[in-house]
Motif scaffolding. Structure first.
Motif, short mmCIF file in Angstrom:
data_model
loop_
_atom_site.label_atom_id
_atom_site.label_comp_id
_atom_site.label_asym_id
_atom_site.label_seq_id
_atom_site.Cartn_x
_atom_site.Cartn_y
_atom_site.Cartn_z
N MET A 143 0.85 -1.20 0.00
CA MET A 143 0.00 0.00 0.00
C MET A 143 0.89 1.25 0.00
O MET A 143 1.69 1.45 0.91
N ARG A 144 0.76 2.07 -1.04
CA ARG A 144 1.53 3.30 -1.10
C ARG A 144 0.99 4.31 -0.09
O ARG A 144 -0.16 4.27 0.31
N ASP A 145 1.87 5.22 0.30
CA ASP A 145 1.48 6.31 1.21
C ASP A 145 1.04 5.81 2.58
O ASP A 145 0.27 6.46 3.27
N LEU A 146 1.54 4.62 2.97
CA LEU A 146 1.29 4.08 4.30
C LEU A 146 2.55 4.24 5.14
O LEU A 146 3.64 3.85 4.71
N LEU A 147 2.40 4.77 6.32
CA LEU A 147 3.51 4.92 7.26
C LEU A 147 3.32 3.94 8.40
O LEU A 147 2.24 3.89 9.00
N VAL A 148 4.34 3.13 8.69
CA VAL A 148 4.28 2.14 9.75
C VAL A 148 5.33 2.46 10.80
O VAL A 148 6.51 2.65 10.47
N PHE A 149 4.91 2.54 12.06
CA PHE A 149 5.86 2.65 13.15
C PHE A 149 6.25 1.24 13.58
O PHE A 149 5.40 0.44 13.96
N GLY A 150 7.55 0.95 13.53
CA GLY A 150 8.05 -0.37 13.80
C GLY A 150 8.75 -0.92 12.58
O GLY A 150 8.26 -0.76 11.44
N ARG A 151 9.90 -1.56 12.82
CA ARG A 151 10.63 -2.15 11.70
C ARG A 151 11.17 -3.54 12.03
O ARG A 151 11.26 -4.40 11.16
N THR A 152 11.51 -3.76 13.30
CA THR A 152 12.14 -5.03 13.67
C THR A 152 11.20 -5.96 14.43
O THR A 152 11.53 -7.13 14.63
#
Length: 285
Positions: free
Chosen positions: A1-10
């Motif tokens: 999904m474009r233009d989606l910001l997610v907090f968290g990577r690991t």
């Protein structure tokens, strides 16, 4: 999904979100430190996404008992700042929460409007985060889930696989009951929810999402041993035989009817999810 910001990577869910939504921007601690809530809000305002998912949290349940200030900043203050920024931009915000907001009494599944009563700091800070997100007045949703597992990071499945390969007998708690939930299913449900929220501003609120069927940690362990072809015997013990600094809820059953009704999202069979996770771990090996 474009233009989606997610907090968290690991984290477990964040890694599966990155796999399922490769166009999303996933922020790790180097770009968004959750101990600095205003930095999280600033990251949203700078990126100006079309939607935000918060898949990051302070999840060290026992450590939280002696590190309450950090747990509150990460689990309550940061989500509040995120929700405030999303409300300012007029975009949907999905926050992932936990079964630990309940006291674990009884033997029936808890609905979203059931009385809460966290047993420790972790649950209390997650509950405070839910309330703070709602109080910001934007377009928000909270997904409470439980017993997350995946091929990523540290979790119960990977611990049982390691111990099951080393020992002939394992003692596992049998009086805590809940729904093991594959992180990939949580990520998929979150993406479905946020897409629906973008299309319909009326959608939102608190929802439960957990794997089925409900089982004990001991029952979960037996299925892990069976699917992994490990011979370790699982011996049931009560929670009192495995004391921890923070009490765990005995009843983590979640009533997931609302998410099925409003979003068409059914409870996933965690046994099938376990099979997929084991396949992923074999491929990694």
């Amino acid at each position: 999904m474009r233009d989606l910001l997610v907090f968290g990577r690991t984290g477990q869910v964040a890694q599966d979100l990155a796999l399922l939504a490769p166009d999303a921007t996933c922020l790790g601690r180097d770009r968004a430190d959750l101990t600095d809530p205003e930095a999280c809000a600033a990251a949203i305002l700078a990126a100006r996404p079309q939607a935000v998912i918060n898949a990051a949290a302070y999840t060290a349940v026992d450590k939280a008992e002696t590190d309450a200030d950090t747990a509150r900043r990460v689990n309550a203050d940061a989500p509040a700042a995120m929700a405030r920024a999303c409300a300012e931009l007029g975009i949907p915000f999905l926050h992932i929460s936990t079964d630990y907001v309940f006291d674990g009494s009884g033997d029936q599944p808890r609905a979203e409007d059931a009385p809460t009563g966290p047993l420790g700091v972790y649950g209390a800070t997650k509950l405070a985060g839910e309330a703070a997100v709602a109080a910001e007045g934007g377009h928000w949703a909270v997904m409470r889930t439980s017993w997350v597992f995946s091929a990523h990071g540290a979790n119960f499945v990977k611990t049982m696989l390691r111990l099951g390969a080393e020992r002939d007998r394992l003692t596992v708690v049998a009086d805590q009951i809940g729904g093991p939930t594959p992180a990939a299913e949580i990520a998929g449900a979150a993406l479905s929810m946020i897409a629906a929220m973008r299309d319909d501003p009326a959608r939102g609120g608190v929802y439960h999402f957990a794997g089925a069927p409900d089982t004990s940690w001991a029952g979960f362990a037996r299925e892990i041993m069976a699917q992994a072809s490990l011979g370790a015997h699982i011996a049931d013990i009560p929670s009192s035989d495995y004391p921890t600094p923070a009490a765990r809820p005995l009843n983590s059953r979640l009533d997931c009817a609302r998410i099925a009704q409003d979003f068409g999202i059914a409870r996933p069979d965690w046994r099938a999810g376990l099979a997929r996770v084991l396949d992923q771990l074999r491929d990694k090996a």
